[in-house]
Design an enzyme around this catalytic site. Structure first.
Site, PDB file in Angstrom:
ATOM      1  N   ASP A 161      -9.536  -6.029  -4.630  1.00 56.31           N
ATOM      2  CA  ASP A 161      -9.091  -4.848  -3.885  1.00 56.31           C
ATOM      3  C   ASP A 161     -10.064  -3.698  -4.110  1.00 56.31           C
ATOM      4  OD1 ASP A 161      -7.743  -2.706  -2.715  1.00 56.31           O
ATOM      5  OD2 ASP A 161      -5.782  -3.341  -3.447  1.00 56.31           O
TER       6      ASP A 161
ATOM      7  N   HIS B  99      -7.589  -5.807  -0.395  1.00 52.37           N
ATOM      8  CA  HIS B  99      -6.402  -4.970  -0.244  1.00 52.37           C
ATOM      9  C   HIS B  99      -5.452  -5.500   0.828  1.00 52.37           C
ATOM     10  CE1 HIS B  99      -4.070  -1.311  -0.668  1.00 52.37           C
ATOM     11  NE2 HIS B  99      -4.135  -1.094   0.633  1.00 52.37           N
TER      12      HIS B  99
ATOM     13  N   SER C 200       0.832  -1.198   0.000  1.00 48.69           N
ATOM     14  CA  SER C 200       0.000   0.000   0.000  1.00 48.69           C
ATOM     15  C   SER C 200       0.876   1.261   0.000  1.00 48.69           C
ATOM     16  CB  SER C 200      -0.965  -0.040   1.186  1.00 48.69           C
ATOM     17  OG  SER C 200      -2.026   0.867   1.010  1.00 48.69           O
TER      18      SER C 200
END
Length: 337
Positions: A278, A306, A148
């Site tokens: 995601d 995610h 991320s």
């Protein structure tokens, strides 16, 4: 019943009752303390040791296991509002003789938080480079992993300090434009239009908002008790002002597409792992990276969102190990040719 035997049972029962009562009290009254104990226990169980490193007046907090050897060390960069312990679920499935380093990102957990610090993606990459130099991790090129926000930083790091790394794993990285708008991006746009941008879905303030965030980040639906949700919120609330400042910094024009702006400079063999479902950062970003990085291996995980590290830790660990083994085999073939 013999009095001595009776006394033994009473003492044994009392001894067992104390930790049980302490656990129940923690669960009901101080769930955040229970969460901290949970991470402390798993660090010890997995052999991860916590250490601090200083660069001038700046302090980095990190955990590590193993020592540098013939295989590359692995440095792991966590995502927005997380901490070094988020990697424990993957550490569990990695060999104990691998040298692993998990660092708290700038401003997070035990690493220095300063109002004067540069929390842009390039600013964070510079801080991580300082950390690497502090612990002399770059004596030999290492494998860098980021997820991320940490994936955005890892990609920029690989582009700006290519001599430090031998290979790169990006897990659902931020910092890329997308042709498909994710659910999270839609929510942000709606909040901006209604002038409620202070209610960022990734910064929960109540157990209900925490539950919504978990649903947003995960395809797998975890059944989390209300008390644990409260504990997760209690741990985060003191840091929410910082998280808001950081979030606005990393979605600013300077940082929003940092990975995209630097990806053509990445020369190291790169692995991209992305959850197909995601809802935070659309999976189409994987093809963007594949088209720009020459030696790019893409793995799309079905039925995964995610939070790849939490949802599919064993699979993620195996993919990283297979990737490193492939690179090692390729290097050996080149030497023999």
């Amino acid at each position: 019943m013999d009095l001595d035997v009776l006394n033994m049972f009473v003492i044994a029962g009392g001894t067992l009752a104390i930790p049980i009562l302490a656990f129940v009290a923690s669960f009901l009254l101080w769930p955040s303390a229970l969460i901290r104990i949970y991470y402390w226990y798993w660090r010890r169980a997995l052999g991860m040791q916590v250490r601090y490193a200083n660069y001038d007046d700046y302090q980095f907090c990190y955990s590590y296991r193993g020592r540098p050897g013939y295989r590359p060390s692995i440095l792991m960069l966590h995502g927005f509002s997380a901490h070094k312990d988020m990697w424990l679920s993957i550490v569990k499935f990695l060999p104990k003789n691998l040298h692993l380093v998990c660092v708290d990102m700038p401003g997070h957990e035990g690493t220095t938080r300063s109002a004067l610090d540069d929390y842009s993606i390039s600013g964070q990459a510079k801080r991580i480079h300082q950390f690497v130099e502090c612990i002399k991790l770059n004596r030999r090129p290492f494998h860098l992993v980021g997820t991320s926000m940490g994936g955005n930083v890892a990609g920029v790091y690989a582009a700006q300090y290519p001599e430090d790394i031998c290979s790169l794993t990006l897990i659902c990285p931020a910092g890329l434009p997308s042709t498909t708008e994710s659910k999270f991006i839609k929510q942000l746009r709606e909040l901006k239009e209604s002038e409620r941008i202070d209610r960022i879905p990734l910064i929960p303030s109540t157990p209900e908002e925490m539950a919504d965030m978990l649903k947003l980040c995960s395809y797998v639906r975890f059944k989390v008790p209300q008390q644990i949700l409260q504990g997760l919120v209690d741990v985060r609330i003191p840091h929410n002002d910082f998280y808001r400042k950081l979030f606005l910094e990393i979605v600013d024009e300077k940082s929003r597409h940092s990975l995209h702006e630097n990806m053509s400079k990445i020369k190291a063999p790169t692995q991209v792992i992305w959850g197909k479902q995601d809802q935070v950062l659309d999976v189409s970003g994987a093809s963007v990276l594949a088209s720009a990085i020459p030696d790019c291996h893409v793995y799309i995980l079905e039925n995964c969102g995610h939070s790849v590290v939490v949802e599919r830790p064993r699979k993620t660990a195996n993919l990283i190990l297979e990737f490193l083994a492939l690179l090692h085999s390729t290097d050996n073939n080149k030497k023999q040719a």
